[in-house]
Write an enzyme that holds these catalytic residues in place. Structure first.
Site, PDB file in Angstrom:
ATOM      1  N   HIS A   1       0.843  -1.201   0.000  1.00  0.00           N
ATOM      2  CA  HIS A   1       0.000   0.000   0.000  1.00  0.00           C
ATOM      3  C   HIS A   1       0.884   1.259   0.000  1.00  0.00           C
ATOM      4  CE1 HIS A   1      -3.150  -2.635   2.208  1.00  0.00           C
ATOM      5  NE2 HIS A   1      -3.663  -2.359   1.028  1.00  0.00           N
TER       6      HIS A   1
ATOM      7  N   LYS B   1     -15.338  -9.009   3.385  1.00  0.00           N
ATOM      8  CA  LYS B   1     -14.138  -9.329   4.171  1.00  0.00           C
ATOM      9  C   LYS B   1     -14.394  -9.506   5.655  1.00  0.00           C
ATOM     10  CE  LYS B   1     -10.267  -7.875   1.409  1.00  0.00           C
ATOM     11  NZ  LYS B   1      -9.291  -6.825   1.152  1.00  0.00           N
TER      12      LYS B   1
ATOM     13  N   ARG C   1      -2.147  -6.133  -8.524  1.00  0.00           N
ATOM     14  CA  ARG C   1      -1.037  -7.076  -8.323  1.00  0.00           C
ATOM     15  C   ARG C   1      -1.087  -8.140  -9.419  1.00  0.00           C
ATOM     16  NH1 ARG C   1      -2.776  -7.989  -2.341  1.00  0.00           N
ATOM     17  NH2 ARG C   1      -4.583  -8.129  -3.643  1.00  0.00           N
TER      18      ARG C   1
ATOM     19  N   SER D   1      -2.845  -8.095   2.585  1.00  0.00           N
ATOM     20  CA  SER D   1      -3.132  -8.041   4.027  1.00  0.00           C
ATOM     21  C   SER D   1      -3.547  -9.426   4.510  1.00  0.00           C
ATOM     22  CB  SER D   1      -4.251  -7.034   4.304  1.00  0.00           C
ATOM     23  OG  SER D   1      -3.862  -5.752   3.889  1.00  0.00           O
TER      24      SER D   1
END
Ligand code: PNS
Length: 169
Positions: A18, A42, A91, A129
């Protein structure tokens, strides 16, 4: 006032990936508003306050940024803050479908806000994360992947030592 971008995310917790996107985003935008938003898909480890605190501690060397939180639609917040863009990091290929869907939905909801993607730095291509939390939970060394404040917080949370002073990629 210049060009403003919202950099949205769960930030549960903030990672070096990040920080890389924020640093590079600041070469394009005059100001970046890093915004913690709700991702209903999430399961979170940290509260909004904890995530905010970790962002604050990890971004002390950055200028032209603001850390915010918003309970609602990302595009509504972008409009409220007069932001021209939404900044997202991309990514591996596995990110593409989700990001594509989200960008198109956001565009449909508000055509005035553009989504800008930056490819993640090669060093951070496999970090997320979620995977960092999993490694930390079982005592893995995550020292090279997160800011020091996040490592400390994860060590307290899981009651484990998560680094050995040697930074490895
Ligand atoms: O870091 P994440 O979890 O990939 O970030 C996803 C996030 C929080 C940016 C996304 O879930 C979001 O924008 N949530 C707010 C609600 C919203 O506007 N959703 C997108 C359009 S339906």
């Amino acid at each position: 006032m210049g060009k403003v971008a919202i950099y949205p995310g769960s930030f549960d917790p903030v990672t070096n990936g990040h920080l890389d996107i924020i640093e590079r985003g600041l070469t394009i935008f005059d100001r970046i508003i890093i915004t913690i938003l709700e991702n209903p898909a999430k399961k979170l480890l940290f509260t909004v306050e904890e995530r905010m605190d970790l962002l604050n501690q990890s971004l002390t060397n950055f200028s032209n940024i603001e850390i915010a939180t918003y309970d609602g639609l990302l595009v509504d917040y972008a409009k409220q803050r007069n932001a021209q863009a939404i900044l997202r990091g991309m990514r591996a290929v596995s990110d593409f479908e989700y990001e594509f869907q989200m960008a198109l939905m956001n565009r449909r909801l508000n055509r005035e806000v553009q989504t800008v993607f930056l490819m993640t730095g090669l060093r951070w291509i496999f970090t997320s994360s979620s995977i960092i939390k999993e490694a930390a939970r079982f005592g893995g060394n995550i020292e090279s992947m997160v800011p020091p404040a996040v490592q400390k917080k994860l060590e307290e949370t899981f009651n484990k030592s998560l680094g050995n002073g040697k930074l490895t990629d």
